[in-house]
Design a protein around this motif. Sequence first.
Motif, PDB file in Angstrom:
ATOM      1  N   ASN A  66      20.973 -36.357   1.706  1.00  0.00           N
ATOM      2  CA  ASN A  66      21.774 -37.303   0.975  1.00  0.00           C
ATOM      3  C   ASN A  66      22.382 -36.760  -0.124  1.00  0.00           C
ATOM      4  O   ASN A  66      23.228 -37.345  -0.902  1.00  0.00           O
ATOM      5  N   ARG A  81      11.079 -40.514   7.361  1.00  0.00           N
ATOM      6  CA  ARG A  81      11.282 -39.543   6.053  1.00  0.00           C
ATOM      7  C   ARG A  81      12.488 -38.645   6.520  1.00  0.00           C
ATOM      8  O   ARG A  81      13.217 -38.271   5.650  1.00  0.00           O
ATOM      9  N   ARG A 108      16.446 -38.886   5.585  1.00  0.00           N
ATOM     10  CA  ARG A 108      17.397 -38.690   4.255  1.00  0.00           C
ATOM     11  C   ARG A 108      17.619 -37.116   4.190  1.00  0.00           C
ATOM     12  O   ARG A 108      18.407 -36.600   3.550  1.00  0.00           O
ATOM     13  N   SER A 160      13.303 -46.025   3.913  1.00  0.00           N
ATOM     14  CA  SER A 160      12.391 -45.177   3.253  1.00  0.00           C
ATOM     15  C   SER A 160      11.737 -46.142   2.331  1.00  0.00           C
ATOM     16  O   SER A 160      10.436 -46.335   2.269  1.00  0.00           O
ATOM     17  N   VAL A 214      23.360 -42.618   3.766  1.00  0.00           N
ATOM     18  CA  VAL A 214      22.809 -42.985   2.528  1.00  0.00           C
ATOM     19  C   VAL A 214      21.854 -44.215   2.379  1.00  0.00           C
ATOM     20  O   VAL A 214      20.738 -44.168   2.137  1.00  0.00           O
ATOM     21  N   SER A 222      19.085 -44.815   5.084  1.00  0.00           N
ATOM     22  CA  SER A 222      18.055 -43.725   5.300  1.00  0.00           C
ATOM     23  C   SER A 222      17.248 -44.455   3.934  1.00  0.00           C
ATOM     24  O   SER A 222      16.026 -44.231   3.998  1.00  0.00           O
ATOM     25  N   GLU A 223      17.728 -44.547   2.850  1.00  0.00           N
ATOM     26  CA  GLU A 223      16.933 -44.873   1.661  1.00  0.00           C
ATOM     27  C   GLU A 223      16.350 -46.438   1.790  1.00  0.00           C
ATOM     28  O   GLU A 223      15.235 -46.488   1.221  1.00  0.00           O
TER      29      GLU A 223
END
Length: 556
Positions: free
Chosen positions: A400, A391, A394, A362, A355, A358-359
């Motif tokens: 997520n 992208r 996520r 981004s 989480v 990936s965020e």
Amino acid sequence: MLGGEFLQRDESANAIFTPEGLSSEARLMGRTAEEFLKKAVLPHVERIEAHDIELMAELMHQAGDLGLLGAEVPVAYGGFGIDNCTGALIAEKLNWQQSFALSHEAHTVIATLPLQYFGSHALKAKYLPKLASGEWIGSFGLSEAGSGSDALGAQTRAELSPDGQHWVLNGGKMWITNTAFAQLFTVFAKVDGEKFSCFMVEAGTPGLSYGKEEHKLGMKGTSTRRLILENVQIPVENLVGEVGKGHYAAFCALNMGRFKLEAGAVGGIKETLAVCATYANQRKQFNRTLGSFGMIQAKLGSICARLFALESAVYRLAGALDSVFEGIDPTADDAPQRYHHAAEEYAIECSIVKVVGSELYSWATDEAIQIHGGYGYTEEFPVARAWRDQRLLRIGEGANEIVRPIIVNTLLRRAKQGRLDLSAQLSTCGLKRAGLQLLQLLVETFGAALAEEQEALGAVSDIISAAYCYESAALRTEKLKGTPQENARLCTALYLHESQTAALALASLVLTRCHADPATTASVLAELQPDSTTDTIALRRLLAGTVLNGERYPFG
């Protein structure tokens, strides 16, 4: 410290692994991956982006020739048998061309590990050497049109043939990476429509066909198709593990996939930061370089601090994984049980880095486009491609929105099993203490209905995740010396302040939802109060100055 225990008590710096501890052999493998990316992959970005699938297949085979596909396959089955720390470094070094990185991860992790962990010795001896060498490319078939993150909702069926010699598979799989050039598919199906199981299916098997290539937002160089199974007969011995226990293979592969994808994200964010620093030094507006403006420095400083925390968490996790994988004999009868235990032990931490990583990727690539302005919106600069490609992270390996509740639910399940004592307040970290208090408050307030409180579960998950990353950064800082330690202190201080600020809002959401009494509210919020004397503008400017001077991430 076992999985999830970080929330109960504080770890010591000497007990964790940091990237500075990578061996010379690991660094050599990392350089091999980096040089391969620079010399063999990046010169062909335009062809990759134009969906040249034949080129991608050739690059995968070249990677196999260099040992980059079998690095983590046991020596007994034709690989190098490297550890997770080295595997993380390889993933990091390959990430800047994310289409290739995803093809590599799909092969080496989610397609290979179910077989490596749970396959019979004969099945592993048959297929692993081919996967390790790159003679064959692997693919992973779990998702379906009606079941993505809900993996166990799959409808693909497997029936035993009347003579007991074959499994007959019928159904379809969706979003399958490497389909066009894979020779071996790891496919999940329900025996008799009920028992979720795992099978190895060779390309060319009668009844196996593929849909058209998906037209995707990003990852344009990957082959992504539907897998169609119509009375596909495979040998009975191609069952991986036991009937009805395919979820072991699927979830262990996904745990390791989450870890590996975010190890890759570390490398991608490093490159993003370097590209931004170079551009900010060269681009001038109002007779000044972009890098001299405070708002640009704020972006660079925050990316650097959050990346330091993510990198620290990823390599801490890699070291923890190595501690439980060490000593497993892949040829022994108990290998499946030991692999299952090892891959499951740190499921919480794998979900956390998934989480957070990936965020962060981004957000960092979005800020990179902003720093580049109009140029960032064009394909002339690499940040547009990086934004499009990342992208997927996520969504892939579990969206997520699914993974956040998994973090909390796994903690609660382990507490119920007696593996964790969530009532113990042994940590001095305010983020941990607040996370535990909020978790207990949710359980007391909603009981059996807790699963329906996803917004609150997600908020607590984010606080717990920030606690893990902050502690990882703080412990790594403690181990560093000299100038790197000074930069690390800046990163850790800024990350803590930003995390506490965000956590206050998250905690308020949970406290309000639970109608917490004033004493509980005051206790939780007190744990999260940022130091009011911390000058975050100064911290970001100092970090940005270091990044701009070196035009790179200042660690490693």
